[in-house]
Design an enzyme around this catalytic site. Structure first.
Site, PDB file in Angstrom:
ATOM      1  N   ASN A  20    -120.931 -23.312 -89.963  1.00 31.53           N
ATOM      2  CA  ASN A  20    -120.113 -24.485 -89.652  1.00 31.53           C
ATOM      3  C   ASN A  20    -118.917 -23.991 -88.852  1.00 31.53           C
ATOM      4  O   ASN A  20    -117.989 -23.411 -89.399  1.00 31.53           O
ATOM      5  CB  ASN A  20    -119.667 -25.162 -90.946  1.00 31.53           C
ATOM      6  N   GLU A  77    -113.360 -31.078 -95.906  1.00 31.91           N
ATOM      7  CA  GLU A  77    -112.275 -31.337 -94.949  1.00 31.91           C
ATOM      8  C   GLU A  77    -112.315 -32.788 -94.485  1.00 31.91           C
ATOM      9  O   GLU A  77    -111.276 -33.396 -94.236  1.00 31.91           O
ATOM     10  CB  GLU A  77    -112.371 -30.349 -93.772  1.00 31.91           C
ATOM     11  N   GLU A 121    -119.632 -26.351-102.210  1.00 28.41           N
ATOM     12  CA  GLU A 121    -118.462 -25.678-101.656  1.00 28.41           C
ATOM     13  C   GLU A 121    -117.236 -25.985-102.515  1.00 28.41           C
ATOM     14  O   GLU A 121    -116.608 -27.046-102.347  1.00 28.41           O
ATOM     15  CB  GLU A 121    -118.205 -26.150-100.221  1.00 28.41           C
ATOM     16  N   GLY A 176    -111.967 -21.098 -96.824  1.00 23.39           N
ATOM     17  CA  GLY A 176    -110.972 -20.560 -95.912  1.00 23.39           C
ATOM     18  C   GLY A 176    -109.825 -19.845 -96.609  1.00 23.39           C
ATOM     19  O   GLY A 176    -108.800 -19.559 -95.999  1.00 23.39           O
TER      20      GLY A 176
HETATM   21  P1  13P Z   1    -115.150 -20.510 -94.995  1.00 21.42           P
HETATM   22  O1  13P Z   1    -116.441 -19.715 -94.940  1.00 21.42           O
HETATM   23  O2  13P Z   1    -114.273 -20.274 -93.813  1.00 21.42           O
HETATM   24  O3  13P Z   1    -114.465 -20.388 -96.298  1.00 21.42           O
HETATM   25  O4  13P Z   1    -115.596 -22.053 -94.866  1.00 21.42           O
HETATM   26  C1  13P Z   1    -116.586 -22.522 -95.673  1.00 21.42           C
HETATM   27  C2  13P Z   1    -116.937 -23.880 -95.224  1.00 21.42           C
HETATM   28  O5  13P Z   1    -116.146 -24.802 -95.364  1.00 21.42           O
HETATM   29  C3  13P Z   1    -118.223 -24.095 -94.592  1.00 21.42           C
HETATM   30  O6  13P Z   1    -118.490 -25.442 -94.426  1.00 21.42           O
END
Ligand code: 13P
Length: 248
Positions: free
Chosen positions: A9, A96, A166, A172
């Site tokens: 992503n 998000e 997630e 992040g």
């Molecule tokens: P990160 O791998 O940057 O933590 O993001 C995960 C994510 O939100 C994938 O959709």
């Protein structure tokens, strides 16, 4: 046996030109992958990426889709538009979008149903916030989000969807759920699907982990029996990093 699926992503990163370079670099590195490999660039990059990945084992996904066929929905894209530029997958309900763009379990459900009916494979994102885990609500939240998203689909349609667990606190942040935490919560999601739709459906659904997944932790996560892949943010933005995850 469920075939693992690793998806990148890219979120709001890369211009079309940069996107084409990234997938060009990626393709030879993942050509022998044993899992399904998907990249989800920003919508403006889809055409550029499609022309590069055509004929390879890298599949294309979008980051969101609207439920209507067309109409007055400024800024949105329809299933047919995404299919026309080569998408086979679409991420729906990313945290998000839930946090910053008002996405709800109801709208996630509408988008999911529209995607499935149009022949796109949804990657439905679910996951708890930090305080929700601390207060003991993780299982209830992921079960509710998952079942709400799937409402209105037939059991056969559900077998083909992908769910991404997630935990919001792991996205992040560099914090990852432990292998056991991720496995346990994905098991809860599978049990919820089983409770409503039966074991054969639950056994078929692929459930990814997402949240700071990268080369250094992919092996442990993927060795867990419930974890069928990953949804990768930061580590999908460089070809070598993403290839390391894909070739775990
Ligand atoms: P990160 O791998 O940057 O933590 O993001 C995960 C994510 O939100 C994938 O959709």
């Amino acid at each position: 046996m469920r075939k693992p699926i690793i998806a990148g992503n890219w979120k709001m990163n890369k211009t079309p030109e940069e996107a084409a370079v990234l997938v060009k670099d990626l393709i030879p590195l993942v050509a022998d992958a044993k899992c399904d490999v998907v990249v989800c660039p920003p919508a403006v990059c889809l055409s550029a990426v499609k022309s590069v990945v055509e004929g390879t084992n890298v599949r294309l996904g979008a980051q969101n889709v609207h439920f209507a066929e067309k109409g007055a929905f400024t800024g949105e894209l329809s299933c047919d538009m995404l299919k026309a530029v080569g998408c086979e997958y679409v991420i729906i309900g990313h945290s998000e979008r839930r946090q910053f763009f008002g996405e709800t379990d109801k709208s996630v459900n509408k988008r999911t149903v529209a995607a499935v009916k149009a022949g796109l494979i949804p990657i439905i994102c679910v996951g708890e916030m930090k305080d929700e885990r601390e207060d003991g609500y993780t299982d209830a939240i992921v079960a509710y989000q998952t079942l709400m998203a799937l409402t209105g689909l037939t059991p056969d349609e559900i077998k083909n969807v992908v769910v991404a667990y997630e935990p919001v606190w792991a996205i992040g942040t560099g914090l990852t759920a432990t292998d056991e935490q991720a496995n346990e919560t994905i098991g809860v999601i599978r049990k919820a699907i089983e409770g409503r739709y039966g074991k054969d459906v639950a056994d078929a659904v692929r459930i990814q982990y997402g949240g700071s997944m990268k080369g250094s932790n992919v092996k442990g996560l993927m060795s867990q029996p419930e974890i069928d892949g990953g949804l990768i943010g930061g580590a999908s933005l460089k070809a070598a990093d993403f290839a390391q995850v894909v070739n775990y």
